[in-house]
Scaffold this motif. Sequence first.
Motif, short mmCIF file in Angstrom:
data_model
loop_
_atom_site.label_atom_id
_atom_site.label_comp_id
_atom_site.label_asym_id
_atom_site.label_seq_id
_atom_site.Cartn_x
_atom_site.Cartn_y
_atom_site.Cartn_z
N ARG A 129 0.83 -1.21 0.00
CA ARG A 129 0.00 0.00 0.00
C ARG A 129 0.86 1.26 0.00
NH1 ARG A 129 -3.06 -0.43 5.00
NH2 ARG A 129 -3.57 1.73 4.58
N LEU A 130 1.90 1.26 0.83
CA LEU A 130 2.75 2.43 0.96
C LEU A 130 3.53 2.70 -0.33
CD1 LEU A 130 3.75 4.67 2.82
CD2 LEU A 130 5.53 3.10 3.62
N SER A 131 4.05 1.66 -0.95
CA SER A 131 4.83 1.88 -2.18
C SER A 131 3.95 2.45 -3.28
CB SER A 131 5.50 0.58 -2.63
OG SER A 131 4.54 -0.40 -2.96
N GLY A 132 2.70 2.02 -3.34
CA GLY A 132 1.78 2.61 -4.32
C GLY A 132 1.42 4.03 -3.95
N VAL B 23 -8.66 12.42 -7.76
CA VAL B 23 -7.80 11.24 -7.61
C VAL B 23 -6.57 11.61 -6.78
CG1 VAL B 23 -6.39 9.55 -8.85
CG2 VAL B 23 -8.61 10.22 -9.77
N HIS B 24 -6.04 12.79 -7.01
CA HIS B 24 -4.87 13.25 -6.26
C HIS B 24 -5.18 13.30 -4.75
CE1 HIS B 24 -0.94 15.16 -5.97
NE2 HIS B 24 -1.47 16.00 -5.09
N ILE B 25 -6.35 13.82 -4.40
CA ILE B 25 -6.76 13.91 -2.99
C ILE B 25 -6.95 12.51 -2.41
CG2 ILE B 25 -8.65 14.62 -1.46
CD1 ILE B 25 -8.90 17.14 -3.25
N GLU B 26 -7.54 11.59 -3.17
CA GLU B 26 -7.70 10.21 -2.70
C GLU B 26 -6.33 9.57 -2.46
OE1 GLU B 26 -9.99 8.06 -5.60
OE2 GLU B 26 -11.78 9.26 -5.27
N GLN C 95 -3.55 11.12 -1.76
CA GLN C 95 -2.95 11.73 -0.58
C GLN C 95 -3.44 11.02 0.69
OE1 GLN C 95 -4.03 15.87 -0.97
NE2 GLN C 95 -2.05 16.42 -1.86
N GLN C 96 -4.75 10.75 0.73
CA GLN C 96 -5.30 10.06 1.90
C GLN C 96 -4.76 8.63 1.99
OE1 GLN C 96 -7.20 11.55 4.34
NE2 GLN C 96 -6.65 9.65 5.39
N ASP C 97 -4.62 7.97 0.84
CA ASP C 97 -4.01 6.62 0.83
C ASP C 97 -2.60 6.68 1.41
OD1 ASP C 97 -6.24 5.58 -0.38
OD2 ASP C 97 -5.36 5.46 -2.39
N PHE C 98 -1.84 7.72 1.00
CA PHE C 98 -0.48 7.85 1.53
C PHE C 98 -0.51 8.04 3.04
CE2 PHE C 98 2.80 10.63 3.15
CZ PHE C 98 3.89 9.79 3.02
N LEU C 99 -1.35 8.94 3.52
CA LEU C 99 -1.40 9.21 4.97
C LEU C 99 -1.78 7.95 5.75
CD1 LEU C 99 -3.05 12.76 4.93
CD2 LEU C 99 -0.64 12.18 5.35
N ASP C 100 -2.75 7.20 5.24
CA ASP C 100 -3.15 5.94 5.91
C ASP C 100 -2.00 4.94 5.90
OD1 ASP C 100 -5.67 7.04 6.30
OD2 ASP C 100 -6.58 5.97 4.60
#
Length: 176
Positions: free
Chosen positions: A78-81, A96-99, A101-106
Amino acid sequence: MDWLILVSIWLGIAVIYFAGPTYLREKGKNAATREDIGAITRIVEQVRSETHEDIEHLKATISDISEATVRRRNVYERLSGALRIFVQGQFPEPRVHIERQQDFLDSYVASWLWAPDDLIRTLNSFILMNQRKPAEDNPGQRELKEAFFRVLLQMRRNAGFPDTELEFEDLVFVQL
């Protein structure tokens, strides 16, 4: 008849005198052997019990390590993506960029649970580099891409490939 009793007594004494010590010695050996076997059996059972406990403890430890490795690998995937958010032009559409960003934070928070200290430090240095030089303001991005590569390489080593020989040139950045 007296002589028969006398011979019988004398014969009994002779048998006891000559055969008695041998008989008693053998009887003593047998008793000692039974005691030794009992003691040896107790020791063997104790060692077997301790070994069984050790084996069960090792199985539990291996199971925990295996589970942690699986979780770590999932977080790393997940983090590498999610790290692609830092590579310029990866997600041009704002939603998509905002989504992402949230994926990265999680993913970043999850990495604090499952990643080792050295990976957290490598990841933090990558993030700090991006905060100082945002992707939009850094057209060359070579330094950021190398930092991204170091994070991925550290994850790869920690996820079970400690002897990886991959280098920065092996990582392809695709911009669609």
